[in-house]
Design an enzyme around this catalytic site. Structure first.
Site, short mmCIF file in Angstrom:
data_model
loop_
_atom_site.label_atom_id
_atom_site.label_comp_id
_atom_site.label_asym_id
_atom_site.label_seq_id
_atom_site.Cartn_x
_atom_site.Cartn_y
_atom_site.Cartn_z
N LYS A 51 0.85 -1.19 0.00
CA LYS A 51 0.00 0.00 0.00
C LYS A 51 0.89 1.25 0.00
CE LYS A 51 -2.64 3.26 2.36
NZ LYS A 51 -1.92 4.33 1.65
N GLU B 139 9.77 2.75 10.61
CA GLU B 139 10.69 3.88 10.40
C GLU B 139 9.85 5.14 10.46
OE1 GLU B 139 13.73 4.16 10.49
OE2 GLU B 139 14.25 2.04 10.41
N CYS C 240 13.01 12.14 6.26
CA CYS C 240 13.07 11.92 7.70
C CYS C 240 14.50 12.06 8.19
CB CYS C 240 12.48 10.57 8.07
SG CYS C 240 13.29 9.22 7.27
N GLU D 281 8.79 17.17 14.65
CA GLU D 281 9.16 17.06 13.24
C GLU D 281 8.21 17.91 12.40
OE1 GLU D 281 8.63 13.27 11.04
OE2 GLU D 281 10.70 13.62 10.38
C1 UN1 Z 1 17.93 9.31 2.64
O1 UN1 Z 1 18.14 10.22 3.40
O2 UN1 Z 1 18.69 9.05 1.70
O3 UN1 Z 1 11.59 8.72 4.74
C2 UN1 Z 1 16.81 8.38 2.79
C3 UN1 Z 1 12.78 9.08 4.73
C4 UN1 Z 1 13.80 8.02 4.97
C5 UN1 Z 1 14.69 7.83 3.82
C6 UN1 Z 1 15.79 8.81 3.78
N1 UN1 Z 1 13.14 6.77 5.31
O4 UN1 Z 1 13.09 10.23 4.52
#
Ligand code: UN1
Length: 477
Positions: A171, A246, A280, A379
């Site tokens: 999804k 994550e 992130c 964030e």
């Molecule tokens: C990166 O910084 O190359 O959602 C990847 C995000 C992370 C991936 C970052 N899971 O921004």
């Protein structure tokens, strides 16, 4: 307009659809994409469950060939896929090309992993018994991905899931179905058996929720917000299901007096503002020691003046639009909060008008922020960063670690002593010395600590921790 349908049990299905709109030009409809229902999720999970016995026992060469072919097609179509990605997500075309290549590298890497699976054969503690420790596929995996990396994150979840013999219900974020559809289409034509990979596009509240409630998902791998991650965790505990999360970040980048100023400025601009700050791993807390503070602020502000915010497809654009109206509102609300909390707006903060109607926001830099302000703790997920002034390295480290999050952390310094100390003492999953906090390799572990992540790492050979389950077998001989 043709509907890009969901893919369930080897068939393209669905008549309900919605528009995929470009944040660089809200008049531009990229395509119509299916909106799945709870019933679609039930069907997809049932199909994946039915496909599991055969796929989990398929030969490694079959998996290897499909993943390799997928990597090859992504590379062959990189221009078209990058344009699709830049249009639907809003990162610049060069950034999109980088992401598409990364997706191909990930498929290629996990194609290789199919040939590198190992186990252990050890003597038992008891005489005349042998012990084998092996990894087996987990089962049906639910994959829920965010909008900010529409091809790379699906790749780094789908590739290991399939490589290790699992079946999948995928999804993607509702804002970016285009890349998801393309990648499933490629994998399907590369020769996957029916039901091994299913795509259900649509809303989180419908499709995601139905996935959480289904007891037949053996695992869910999720990248997205901390709030949704918590819901994935709670539902997974309820169903005795393995999960991997994550989530957010509030990543610090420390700049010390002895830093190479030009490098520190380039690194900070990249960390905080490239990909519109929508990573992130982006750095939103620039923690700067007194001796370099004023020079760093002046040079970074000068740098920000040179960055063009414009249509993601336009040559010369450094920063694309914010992904949608809702995220834009969040960013603007936080800019207001920052001002009210007493931080100084050093640059940006304004909406921009461009030739095409889109969600254009200036890169925004606050100074005189403290680490206790909401703009330093929560964030934002946009092109908004704050500078926190500190006395020395010790205070910088303390401030860097004082966060609910712990994904990535950076330091700009020419001192081996401080770089080494920071690597050892940073409470983050990933540490960057004289490099942006964002922009990671595809073949090494990715993940964080505290509220940023939960469960085994993603990517590289460590991905096996989540996507397989161990078996210990004893044989009397
Ligand atoms: C990166 O910084 O190359 O959602 C990847 C995000 C992370 C991936 C970052 N899971 O921004």
């Amino acid at each position: 307009m043709m509907i890009h349908q969901n893919f369930i049990a080897g068939e393209w299905v669905g008549t309900e659809a919605s528009k995929n709109i470009s944040p660089s030009n809200t008049n531009h409809v990229i395509g119509m994409y299916a909106q799945g229902s709870a019933k679609d999720v039930t069907n997809a999970i049932a199909a994946a469950k039915a496909a599991f016995p055969a796929w989990s026992r398929s030969g490694i060469l079959e998996r290897n060939a499909i993943l390799r072919k997928t990597a090859d097609e992504i590379v062959a179509r990189k221009e078209e896929l990058s344009a699709l990605l830049a249009r639907e997500e809003g990162k610049t075309l060069p950034e999109a090309v980088g992401e598409v290549i990364r997706a191909a590298q990930i498929f290629d890497f996990f194609a290789g992993e199919t040939l590198r699976l190992t186990g252990d054969a050890v003597p038992s503690a008891r005489p005349n018994i042998g012990v084998e420790v092996t990894r087996e596929p987990l089962g049906v995996i639910g994959i829920i991905t965010p909008w900010n990396f529409p091809i790379a994150i699906p790749a780094w979840k789908i590739a290991p899931a399939l490589a290790y013999g699992n079946t999948v219900v995928f999804k993607p974020a509702d804002l970016v179905p285009g890349c998801a559809w393309a990648i499933v289409d490629i994998l399907n034509r590369a020769g996957l058996q029916k039901g091994v990979l299913n795509l259900v596009m649509g809303r989180g509240s419908v499709v995601g929720q139905a996935m959480l409630e289904n007891p037949d998902l053996a695992g869910i791998t999720f990248t997205g917000s901390t709030g949704t991650g918590k819901r994935v965790a709670l539902a997974s505990v309820e169903h005795n299901r393995k999960f991997q999360l994550e989530m957010g970040g509030k990543n610090p980048m420390v700049v010390l007096d002895d830093a190479d100023l030009d490098l520190a400025v380039e690194t900070a601009a990249n960390s905080s503002f490239f990909s519109t700050g929508q990573r992130c791993t982006a750095s939103s807390r620039l923690i700067v020691t007194e001796g370099i503070h004023d020079r760093f602020v002046a040079a970074l502000t000068e740098k920000l003046k040179t960055l063009n915010v414009d249509n993601a497809m336009k040559a010369g654009t450094h920063i694309g639009p914010v992904v949608d109206e809702k995220q834009l509102k969040t960013n603007i609300d936080y800019i207001e909060i920052g001002k009210q909390e007493g931080a100084q707006l050093a640059f940006g903060g304004e909406l921009l008008k461009r030739d095409t109607p889109g969600f254009y926001l200036q890169p925004t830099l606050f100074t005189e922020a403290t680490n206790q302000m909401r703009i330093s703790r929560e964030e934002i997920f946009g092109p908004v960063a704050s500078i926190i002034r500190v006395k020395n390295y010790d205070e910088a480290l303390e401030v860097a670690n004082d966060s609910p999050f712990g994904l990535s952390a950076g330091i700009a310094t020419t001192s081996l002593k401080y770089a080494t100390h920071f690597k050892r003492n940073s409470e983050a999953g990933m540490v960057m010395v004289n490099l942006p906090t964002a922009g990671v390799d595809f073949h090494v572990p990715f993940g964080g600590r505290k509220a940023s992540s939960f469960g085994p790492r993603e990517q590289g050979k460590y991905a096996a921790e989540f996507f397989t389950v161990m078996k210990t077998s004893y044989t009397a001989a």
